[in-house]
Design a protein around this motif. Structure first.
Motif, PDB file in Angstrom:
ATOM      1  N   HIS A 182       0.862  -1.182   0.000  1.00  0.00           N
ATOM      2  CA  HIS A 182       0.000   0.000   0.000  1.00  0.00           C
ATOM      3  C   HIS A 182       0.896   1.228   0.000  1.00  0.00           C
ATOM      4  O   HIS A 182       1.258   1.735   1.057  1.00  0.00           O
ATOM      5  N   PRO A 183       1.310   1.706  -1.172  1.00  0.00           N
ATOM      6  CA  PRO A 183       2.192   2.881  -1.201  1.00  0.00           C
ATOM      7  C   PRO A 183       1.580   4.028  -0.397  1.00  0.00           C
ATOM      8  O   PRO A 183       0.371   4.217  -0.431  1.00  0.00           O
ATOM      9  N   PRO A 184       2.363   4.798   0.358  1.00  0.00           N
ATOM     10  CA  PRO A 184       3.826   4.727   0.451  1.00  0.00           C
ATOM     11  C   PRO A 184       4.337   3.842   1.576  1.00  0.00           C
ATOM     12  O   PRO A 184       5.505   3.921   1.925  1.00  0.00           O
ATOM     13  N   PHE A 185       3.508   2.998   2.166  1.00  0.00           N
ATOM     14  CA  PHE A 185       3.935   2.179   3.288  1.00  0.00           C
ATOM     15  C   PHE A 185       4.708   0.969   2.788  1.00  0.00           C
ATOM     16  O   PHE A 185       4.421   0.437   1.720  1.00  0.00           O
ATOM     17  N   GLU A 186       5.665   0.526   3.601  1.00  0.00           N
ATOM     18  CA  GLU A 186       6.523  -0.575   3.206  1.00  0.00           C
ATOM     19  C   GLU A 186       6.160  -1.834   3.979  1.00  0.00           C
ATOM     20  O   GLU A 186       5.442  -1.794   4.975  1.00  0.00           O
ATOM     21  N   VAL A 187       6.679  -2.967   3.515  1.00  0.00           N
ATOM     22  CA  VAL A 187       6.482  -4.225   4.212  1.00  0.00           C
ATOM     23  C   VAL A 187       7.243  -4.179   5.533  1.00  0.00           C
ATOM     24  O   VAL A 187       8.409  -3.769   5.583  1.00  0.00           O
ATOM     25  N   PHE A 188       6.570  -4.581   6.604  1.00  0.00           N
ATOM     26  CA  PHE A 188       7.169  -4.546   7.935  1.00  0.00           C
ATOM     27  C   PHE A 188       7.777  -5.901   8.272  1.00  0.00           C
ATOM     28  O   PHE A 188       7.175  -6.951   8.009  1.00  0.00           O
ATOM     29  N   SER A 189       8.962  -5.894   8.848  1.00  0.00           N
ATOM     30  CA  SER A 189       9.634  -7.125   9.256  1.00  0.00           C
ATOM     31  C   SER A 189       9.258  -7.440  10.699  1.00  0.00           C
ATOM     32  O   SER A 189       9.799  -6.863  11.643  1.00  0.00           O
ATOM     33  N   ALA A 190       8.303  -8.352  10.871  1.00  0.00           N
ATOM     34  CA  ALA A 190       7.811  -8.703  12.210  1.00  0.00           C
ATOM     35  C   ALA A 190       8.633  -9.848  12.784  1.00  0.00           C
ATOM     36  O   ALA A 190       8.782 -10.895  12.148  1.00  0.00           O
ATOM     37  N   ARG A 191       9.138  -9.648  13.969  1.00  0.00           N
ATOM     38  CA  ARG A 191       9.922 -10.708  14.611  1.00  0.00           C
ATOM     39  C   ARG A 191       8.989 -11.793  15.133  1.00  0.00           C
ATOM     40  O   ARG A 191       7.929 -11.514  15.696  1.00  0.00           O
ATOM     41  N   VAL A 192       9.393 -13.041  14.937  1.00  0.00           N
ATOM     42  CA  VAL A 192       8.623 -14.181  15.441  1.00  0.00           C
ATOM     43  C   VAL A 192       8.955 -14.357  16.910  1.00  0.00           C
ATOM     44  O   VAL A 192      10.088 -14.698  17.271  1.00  0.00           O
ATOM     45  N   HIS A 193       7.976 -14.103  17.757  1.00  0.00           N
ATOM     46  CA  HIS A 193       8.179 -14.231  19.204  1.00  0.00           C
ATOM     47  C   HIS A 193       8.054 -15.673  19.651  1.00  0.00           C
ATOM     48  O   HIS A 193       8.783 -16.134  20.543  1.00  0.00           O
ATOM     49  N   HIS A 194       7.134 -16.394  19.039  1.00  0.00           N
ATOM     50  CA  HIS A 194       6.906 -17.792  19.426  1.00  0.00           C
ATOM     51  C   HIS A 194       6.101 -18.478  18.328  1.00  0.00           C
ATOM     52  O   HIS A 194       5.326 -17.852  17.613  1.00  0.00           O
ATOM     53  N   ALA A 195       6.303 -19.784  18.178  1.00  0.00           N
ATOM     54  CA  ALA A 195       5.533 -20.590  17.224  1.00  0.00           C
ATOM     55  C   ALA A 195       5.346 -21.982  17.809  1.00  0.00           C
ATOM     56  O   ALA A 195       6.219 -22.495  18.517  1.00  0.00           O
ATOM     57  N   ARG A 196       4.210 -22.574  17.545  1.00  0.00           N
ATOM     58  CA  ARG A 196       3.932 -23.932  18.014  1.00  0.00           C
ATOM     59  C   ARG A 196       2.944 -24.598  17.071  1.00  0.00           C
ATOM     60  O   ARG A 196       2.207 -23.934  16.338  1.00  0.00           O
ATOM     61  N   GLU A 197       2.936 -25.922  17.067  1.00  0.00           N
ATOM     62  CA  GLU A 197       2.004 -26.667  16.229  1.00  0.00           C
ATOM     63  C   GLU A 197       0.721 -26.918  17.006  1.00  0.00           C
ATOM     64  O   GLU A 197       0.759 -27.394  18.154  1.00  0.00           O
ATOM     65  N   LEU A 198      -0.397 -26.600  16.387  1.00  0.00           N
ATOM     66  CA  LEU A 198      -1.694 -26.758  17.039  1.00  0.00           C
ATOM     67  C   LEU A 198      -2.270 -28.153  16.848  1.00  0.00           C
ATOM     68  O   LEU A 198      -3.052 -28.622  17.682  1.00  0.00           O
ATOM     69  N   THR A 199      -1.924 -28.796  15.758  1.00  0.00           N
ATOM     70  CA  THR A 199      -2.451 -30.127  15.458  1.00  0.00           C
ATOM     71  C   THR A 199      -1.492 -31.200  15.959  1.00  0.00           C
ATOM     72  O   THR A 199      -0.313 -30.949  16.214  1.00  0.00           O
ATOM     73  N   LYS A 200      -2.014 -32.421  16.062  1.00  0.00           N
ATOM     74  CA  LYS A 200      -1.189 -33.548  16.499  1.00  0.00           C
ATOM     75  C   LYS A 200      -0.399 -34.105  15.306  1.00  0.00           C
ATOM     76  O   LYS A 200      -0.765 -33.891  14.146  1.00  0.00           O
ATOM     77  N   PRO A 201       0.680 -34.840  15.576  1.00  0.00           N
ATOM     78  CA  PRO A 201       1.545 -35.324  14.486  1.00  0.00           C
ATOM     79  C   PRO A 201       0.832 -36.139  13.413  1.00  0.00           C
ATOM     80  O   PRO A 201       1.243 -36.123  12.257  1.00  0.00           O
ATOM     81  N   SER A 202      -0.224 -36.853  13.755  1.00  0.00           N
ATOM     82  CA  SER A 202      -0.912 -37.710  12.776  1.00  0.00           C
ATOM     83  C   SER A 202      -2.047 -37.002  12.043  1.00  0.00           C
ATOM     84  O   SER A 202      -2.757 -37.635  11.255  1.00  0.00           O
ATOM     85  N   ALA A 203      -2.224 -35.717  12.282  1.00  0.00           N
ATOM     86  CA  ALA A 203      -3.303 -34.981  11.620  1.00  0.00           C
ATOM     87  C   ALA A 203      -3.070 -34.930  10.119  1.00  0.00           C
ATOM     88  O   ALA A 203      -1.929 -34.867   9.645  1.00  0.00           O
ATOM     89  N   GLU A 204      -4.161 -34.942   9.370  1.00  0.00           N
ATOM     90  CA  GLU A 204      -4.059 -34.919   7.911  1.00  0.00           C
ATOM     91  C   GLU A 204      -3.468 -33.607   7.412  1.00  0.00           C
ATOM     92  O   GLU A 204      -2.720 -33.581   6.425  1.00  0.00           O
ATOM     93  N   LYS A 205      -3.794 -32.499   8.076  1.00  0.00           N
ATOM     94  CA  LYS A 205      -3.231 -31.192   7.738  1.00  0.00           C
ATOM     95  C   LYS A 205      -2.601 -30.591   8.989  1.00  0.00           C
ATOM     96  O   LYS A 205      -3.158 -30.660  10.066  1.00  0.00           O
ATOM     97  N   ARG A 206      -1.440 -29.981   8.799  1.00  0.00           N
ATOM     98  CA  ARG A 206      -0.725 -29.379   9.919  1.00  0.00           C
ATOM     99  C   ARG A 206      -1.091 -27.899  10.046  1.00  0.00           C
ATOM    100  O   ARG A 206      -1.120 -27.175   9.056  1.00  0.00           O
ATOM    101  N   THR A 207      -1.353 -27.469  11.273  1.00  0.00           N
ATOM    102  CA  THR A 207      -1.681 -26.072  11.544  1.00  0.00           C
ATOM    103  C   THR A 207      -0.746 -25.549  12.614  1.00  0.00           C
ATOM    104  O   THR A 207      -0.520 -26.208  13.635  1.00  0.00           O
ATOM    105  N   TYR A 208      -0.211 -24.340  12.383  1.00  0.00           N
ATOM    106  CA  TYR A 208       0.747 -23.732  13.300  1.00  0.00           C
ATOM    107  C   TYR A 208       0.194 -22.406  13.829  1.00  0.00           C
ATOM    108  O   TYR A 208      -0.524 -21.696  13.131  1.00  0.00           O
TER     109      TYR A 208
END
Length: 645
Positions: free
Chosen positions: A221-247
């Motif tokens: 959205h000119p004139p605004f630039e893409v912001f570099s957001a730091r990843v504070h934390h990430a985790r997997e919400l689904t179990k290992p055997s789930a058909e689709k993985r969600t984070y």
């Protein structure tokens, strides 16, 4: 007149009658406020979480009493076929009658592919062509012409097809195509609209951030630039055997630059993520084109004659930018999300050295190859690397290839919490965090493995790095993982129609339930409000892929209905809508009632809409046409709000 058809069974006209349950009385037309479902009570204030906490629950910070969706809307990225079909329906060109949800299957009706069959539909003069223009697959099946044998040729020798797995995966039907076949209406070679110029001595250079952040000219959205957001934390919400993985992700936006007006992150809003193509894909394209390694990261001047590229939504104008070839392939050109175009095949044909490959590529860009071209566009997903592997003798210059590729567009993800009440203490102050959930999209690739989506694949790579650090006892913050993002859809339907009071039903499947977690969080922070909420969450199996279980801040069994398509009763969210017909009917008629729907447009979105129509037919004693008209009115009033993709 009461309905006598058995409840829960399809009616001959496509209507499924609502069953008789404690929350569904199909023959009672009086909208009544449910009294046996308790109100949500305001829970105790949650204390701030420590810096090393892995819990993503929201904590208290200054927040507004209502959402403020006055941000600029995001321009559409590409026209969607689904929207075009809706326009045709609105214009009365096609009729889509209500139908019961059923398992999807391939049509047993043959698709017209021969010229004579197409002409029967379009008319001899093509007078009916306007009926299919809006839903055309790309470049007009009406241009189909037969491939005729050369009458002067005594022996017809079919063209020899490339002997490689990539070509075989295309499953092309070439018919009697030979090297001598005459092709007509072949697409002209596209003009050369961009070029690379060597950087002159003394020209100022720059430090490339290609591995972490897009170049500055990639502007949402000119004139605004893409912001570099730091990843504070990430985790997997689904179990290992789930058909689709969600984070789940916590992103630090404390230093996000202020914008004009009162624009801010709001509950129900979505952020745009500028995801790069993976290094693996970019390097494979370089290798297939024969681009030397020593020039891939060398700075050059890019000159364009016009258009928006390589920006996202910049002005249509000529440009002269300093960049690198790797930056352009990584951040600006989509290598795997869009179907191939005739312009692509025409460029590849121009630079193909093998006669058989050149003939096939020209065939795909001609009137005779229209049916095969349509099969490629509407068949299994194709990528640029797959096509380049299929025609190994074609090595177009990089600037020629890029000129016929689509722009790499941002991917949008809904916020999964109330962004006004989340913070993290770091010893010196409160860091503002936003939360979101991403489901990894995978389809089979031609090599037999999975092909991940550009956006979800990138986010999974980031999540896995953060999770690996946590498992090894390392604070993920020390890795300085970043997500290029911008404050995008803060005036989308969910954010715009969310209200602080009044009853509402939140219907979501898969990751579509994520924004409704933010809805509940916001309502829980409001005093003197009715706070009546019903949540319908569709999942495959509650033991594997129920995301955000226990993380809503309330007694979930009091407000949430879990619908399992693989486990439990093998039901879908639309079935739950019919089972709660009384609540649905009450919300549709309440002065401040709302029904929110979020998830996949195909299957889930359509199914819920049909289920609501079934409720209207039964409870309102209306016919199908009247019920659809009633629902359309509720959409315009902001009572029924759907955000689907």
């Amino acid at each position: 007149m009461a309905h006598t058809h058995p409840p829960g069974q399809p009616h001959p006209e496509g209507h499924i009658c609502c069953p008789e349950t404690t929350t569904s009385h199909p023959n009672d037309p009086i909208p009544a406020e449910p009294i046996d479902i308790p109100h949500i009570k305001l829970p105790p204030i949650i204390t701030e979480r420590p810096i090393d906490s892995l819990n993503s629950s929201a904590t208290s910070l200054n927040y507004a009493s209502s959402s403020n969706p006055q941000s600029p809307t995001t321009p559409a990225t590409e026209p969607q076929v689904d929207n075009d079909l809706e326009e045709l329906k609105d214009e009365g060109l096609i009729a889509i009658a209500p139908a019961p949800p059923e398992e999807r299957r391939w049509s047993d009706q043959p698709i017209p592919s021969a010229p004579d069959e197409v002409k029967k539909i379009l008319g001899e003069g093509g007078e009916n062509r306007n009926l299919i223009d809006k839903v055309c697959c790309g470049e007009g099946c009406c241009k189909l012409e037969a491939l005729e044998l050369d009458p002067q040729s005594k022996d017809h020798v079919p063209v020899v097809v490339p002997d490689n797995d990539a070509f075989r995966s295309l499953k092309l039907k070439l018919g009697p195509l030979s090297l001598d076949s005459k092709l007509s209406r072949t697409l002209e070679l596209p003009d050369e609209v961009m070029s690379f110029v060597r950087l002159a001595n003394g020209t100022s250079s720059f430090d490339s951030t290609v591995q972490k952040h897009p170049p500055r000219f990639v502007t949402p959205h000119p004139p605004f630039e893409v912001f570099s957001a730091r990843v504070h934390h990430a985790r997997e919400l689904t179990k290992p055997s789930a058909e689709k993985r969600t984070y789940h992700f916590d992103l630090d936006v404390t230093d996000y630059p202020e914008e004009s007006g009162t624009v801010d992150f709001v509950v129900g809003g979505a952020i745009g993520v500028c995801a790069p193509n993976s290094d693996e894909v970019v390097n494979e394209v370089f290798d297939l084109l024969g681009v030397p390694r020593f020039v891939r990261d060398k700075q050059i001047i890019l000159k364009t004659l016009g258009g928006r590229w390589p920006t996202i939504w910049g002005d249509d104008m000529p440009r002269e930018l300093t960049t690198t070839r790797r930056e352009l392939l990584t951040w600006c050109s989509d290598l795997q999300s869009y179907p191939p175009s005739k312009h692509l095949f025409r460029v590849l044909a121009e630079y193909a050295h093998a006669p058989n490959e050149k003939k096939i590529l020209l065939y795909l860009a001609s009137a005779q190859g229209q049916a095969a071209f349509c099969d490629l566009r509407t068949g299994p997903h194709l990528t640029i690397t797959q096509i380049l592997n299929a025609f190994p003798s074609s090595h177009p210059p990089l600037n020629r290839l890029i000129s016929v590729l689509s722009t790499l567009m941002p991917r949008f993800y809904s916020l999964s919490q109330d962004p006004m009440i989340s913070c993290q203490r770091d010893g010196s102050g409160c860091r503002r965090l936003i939360e979101m959930a991403v489901t990894v999209h995978e389809t089979p690739n031609w090599r037999g493995g999975p092909r991940k989506g550009v956006g979800s694949g990138f986010m999974e790579r980031v999540a896995q790095k953060a999770m690996a650090a946590t498992d090894n006892g390392v604070n993920p913050l020390t890795l300085d993982l970043r997500v290029p993002m911008f404050r995008g859809l803060m005036a989308n339907p969910l954010a715009r129609e969310f209200c602080m009071d009044g009853p509402m039903m939140l219907i979501g499947s898969g990751v579509g339930i994520a924004p409704f977690r933010g809805f509940v969080h916001r309502r829980l922070r409001s005093n003197n409000v009715t706070n009546k909420v019903w949540v319908v969450q569709g999942i495959r199996d509650s033991l594997l892929d129920e995301i955000y279980s226990g993380d809503w801040g309330v007694q979930e069994d009091k407000i949430k209905t879990i619908v399992q398509s693989r486990g439990g009763q093998h039901e879908y969210v639309q079935d739950a809508v019919r089972h709660q017909a009384d609540i649905v009917w009450f919300l549709l008629n309440a002065l401040d009632g709302r029904i929110f729907v979020c998830g996949s447009a195909k299957g889930m979105g359509e199914g819920v809409e049909r289920a609501v129509v079934d409720v209207v037919i039964d409870k309102g004693n209306l016919n199908g046409e009247e019920a659809w008209s009633f629902l359309e009115g509720k959409k315009k009033e902001g009572v029924y709000v759907a955000e689907t993709w």
